[in-house]
Design a protein around this motif. Structure first.
Motif, PDB file in Angstrom:
ATOM      1  N   GLU A 255      -3.917   5.138  -1.476  1.00  0.00           N
ATOM      2  CA  GLU A 255      -4.702   5.787  -0.421  1.00  0.00           C
ATOM      3  C   GLU A 255      -5.544   6.926  -0.990  1.00  0.00           C
ATOM      4  OE1 GLU A 255      -6.324   6.746   3.217  1.00  0.00           O
ATOM      5  OE2 GLU A 255      -5.075   4.984   2.768  1.00  0.00           O
ATOM      6  N   ASP A 256      -4.952   7.741  -1.866  1.00  0.00           N
ATOM      7  CA  ASP A 256      -5.688   8.856  -2.466  1.00  0.00           C
ATOM      8  C   ASP A 256      -6.864   8.348  -3.294  1.00  0.00           C
ATOM      9  OD1 ASP A 256      -3.933  10.612  -1.303  1.00  0.00           O
ATOM     10  OD2 ASP A 256      -2.755  10.954  -3.124  1.00  0.00           O
ATOM     11  N   ALA A 257      -6.627   7.292  -4.101  1.00  0.00           N
ATOM     12  CA  ALA A 257      -7.696   6.737  -4.937  1.00  0.00           C
ATOM     13  C   ALA A 257      -8.806   6.132  -4.084  1.00  0.00           C
ATOM     14  CB  ALA A 257      -7.122   5.690  -5.882  1.00  0.00           C
ATOM     15  N   TYR A 258      -8.405   5.491  -2.993  1.00  0.00           N
ATOM     16  CA  TYR A 258      -9.393   4.877  -2.095  1.00  0.00           C
ATOM     17  C   TYR A 258     -10.256   5.951  -1.425  1.00  0.00           C
ATOM     18  CZ  TYR A 258     -11.268   2.269   1.888  1.00  0.00           C
ATOM     19  OH  TYR A 258     -12.106   1.709   2.824  1.00  0.00           O
ATOM     20  N   GLN A 259      -9.637   7.016  -0.971  1.00  0.00           N
ATOM     21  CA  GLN A 259     -10.384   8.077  -0.314  1.00  0.00           C
ATOM     22  C   GLN A 259     -11.322   8.784  -1.296  1.00  0.00           C
ATOM     23  OE1 GLN A 259     -10.629   8.532   2.842  1.00  0.00           O
ATOM     24  NE2 GLN A 259      -9.000   7.084   3.391  1.00  0.00           N
ATOM     25  N   THR A 260     -10.890   8.913  -2.538  1.00  0.00           N
ATOM     26  CA  THR A 260     -11.764   9.502  -3.565  1.00  0.00           C
ATOM     27  C   THR A 260     -12.996   8.640  -3.777  1.00  0.00           C
ATOM     28  OG1 THR A 260      -9.888  10.538  -4.686  1.00  0.00           O
ATOM     29  CG2 THR A 260     -11.893  10.224  -5.979  1.00  0.00           C
TER      30      THR A 260
ATOM     31  N   ARG B 191      -0.816   1.014 -10.633  1.00  0.00           N
ATOM     32  CA  ARG B 191       0.479   1.687 -10.736  1.00  0.00           C
ATOM     33  C   ARG B 191       1.218   1.184 -11.974  1.00  0.00           C
ATOM     34  NH1 ARG B 191       3.782   0.979  -5.455  1.00  0.00           N
ATOM     35  NH2 ARG B 191       2.204   2.434  -4.692  1.00  0.00           N
TER      36      ARG B 191
ATOM     37  N   TRP C 228       0.835  -1.202   0.000  1.00  0.00           N
ATOM     38  CA  TRP C 228       0.000   0.000   0.000  1.00  0.00           C
ATOM     39  C   TRP C 228       0.866   1.246   0.000  1.00  0.00           C
ATOM     40  CZ3 TRP C 228      -5.050   0.545  -0.829  1.00  0.00           C
ATOM     41  CH2 TRP C 228      -5.718   1.687  -0.393  1.00  0.00           C
TER      42      TRP C 228
ATOM     43  N   PRO D 165       0.779   5.949  -0.895  1.00  0.00           N
ATOM     44  CA  PRO D 165      -0.038   7.167  -0.951  1.00  0.00           C
ATOM     45  C   PRO D 165      -0.944   7.245  -2.174  1.00  0.00           C
ATOM     46  CG  PRO D 165       2.223   7.681  -0.344  1.00  0.00           C
ATOM     47  CD  PRO D 165       2.208   6.255  -0.762  1.00  0.00           C
ATOM     48  N   ASP D 166      -0.480   6.735  -3.333  1.00  0.00           N
ATOM     49  CA  ASP D 166      -1.311   6.798  -4.536  1.00  0.00           C
ATOM     50  C   ASP D 166      -2.562   5.952  -4.385  1.00  0.00           C
ATOM     51  OD1 ASP D 166       0.371   4.601  -4.399  1.00  0.00           O
ATOM     52  OD2 ASP D 166       0.729   4.485  -6.552  1.00  0.00           O
TER      53      ASP D 166
END
Length: 343
Positions: free
Chosen positions: A15-20, A96, A10, A12-13
């Motif tokens: 994490e950002d997509a998941y939060q979106t 990725r 896991w 940051p990339d």
């Protein structure tokens, strides 16, 4: 201390997509979802692993019918944990890297008419291209492997396994070096698991390969059957996790002992994907993929210069509505048509 998700790769990339994705859910829905990584793929189900451990999951019905990506080994997905039996995969997070090959053009898809993509693994950082100093050694095929890995966004690493078959491996190494000046090459002699257990041998040249496996790094092995990928997998894991087989004396080719793709967590850090043997590979390039079938459909459109967007009587969009053409291929075809119009 890394979290369970960080151990699985896991970042940051993701994490950002998941939060979106979660931002569009209600508070109640957000409590039911969690990120997981695909560690095994069967025909109808997927093995996934996350903070709650490993479990079975199925692709949600809506995802199957709206043109969403089909999960591949190594994918990060959003899991709905509300189901009693198995979870439902709602979304595949942006990849990725995508290691894929082209199919459908004859000769393993090597012709320009190849129109179908087969994703071999997703979110892979390094790909070990394994070969051996015997009749399997094919420099042209290895070059196609290297090109396919480079197209995926991952880094190719060459491994000459079973080096103990020849007293001198220098000639074979020189051949591998001709594939590119910057390619990393390792020479190994991975022992069978039984030999490890009986004699305590760990295999020659494996330390350099192990050094590639650090926390969060995903490494995949590819190559023909019989070159020792499963034996290498077992040696790196320190246990007999992948089945191994003998090589036929008649043609020095191996049987497909690995029949499915599995992602393993490596002791000490890193993740490892063992793939079934590939006799050959064709590079998947979405921009170069053939659209002969769509070109043929376009001749049936009402308007000669149809853009396949909003025009009435568009045969291509009719095929889309009938489920004969995916939305992703239509978008790629439209982009190609625009590029041609600019020439």
């Amino acid at each position: 201390m890394p979290s369970e998700l960080e151990i699985l790769g896991w970042g940051p990339d993701f994490e950002d997509a998941y939060q979106t994705f979660c931002a569009a859910l209600s508070p109640g829905e957000q409590e039911r979802v969690t990120p997981v990584r695909v560690v095994g793929v069967q025909r109808q189900t997927f093995q996934v692993r996350g903070v709650g451990g490993e479990q079975e999951a199925r692709l949600a019905g809506a995802s199957r019918h709206n043109g969403a990506l089909t999960p591949a080994i190594g994918d990060w997905c959003v899991l709905d944990t509300a189901s009693d039996s198995s979870g439902r995969l709602l979304e595949v997070l942006p990849r990725r890297t995508t290691f894929a090959r082209a199919l459908g053009g004859g000769e393993e898809g090597r012709r320009a008419g190849a129109v179908r993509q087969q994703v071999i693994a997703a979110n892979v950082d390094l790909v070990l291209i394994v070969t051996s100093p015997d009749l399997d050694f094919d420099l042209e095929r290895l070059e196609r492997y290297v090109l396919a890995v480079q197209h995926s966004g991952a880094r190719p690493v060459l491994v000459l396994n079973k080096a103990d078959l020849h007293a001198q491996a220098d000639w074979w190494v020189e051949q591998l070096r001709s594939l590119g000046p910057g390619l990393e090459i390792h020479v190994t002699s991975a022992p069978a698991s039984s030999e490890q257990d009986a004699q305590g041998k760990q295999g020659e040249g494996l330390d350099g390969v192990r050094a590639l496996l650090t926390q969060g790094v995903t490494l995949a092995l590819i190559g023909s059957s019989g070159v020792g990928k499963s034996t290498l997998t077992n040696a790196l894991l320190g246990r007999p996790a992948a089945p191994t087989g003998e090589v036929r004396a008649s043609d020095q080719q191996g049987r497909h002992t690995t029949t499915s793709r599995t992602l393993y967590a490596v002791p000490g850090g890193g993740l490892l994907i063992d793939n079934p043997g590939l006799r050959d590979i064709a590079v998947w390039d979405a921009d170069a993929a053939g659209f002969e079938d769509l070109e043929a459909l376009a001749t049936q459109c009402r308007f000669r210069k149809c853009t396949h967007t909003t025009e009435p009587g568009c045969a291509v969009r009719a095929a889309l509505r009938a489920g004969e053409v995916s939305a992703a291929r239509l978008v790629a075809f439209q982009k190609q048509s625009v590029r041609r119009g600019r020439r």
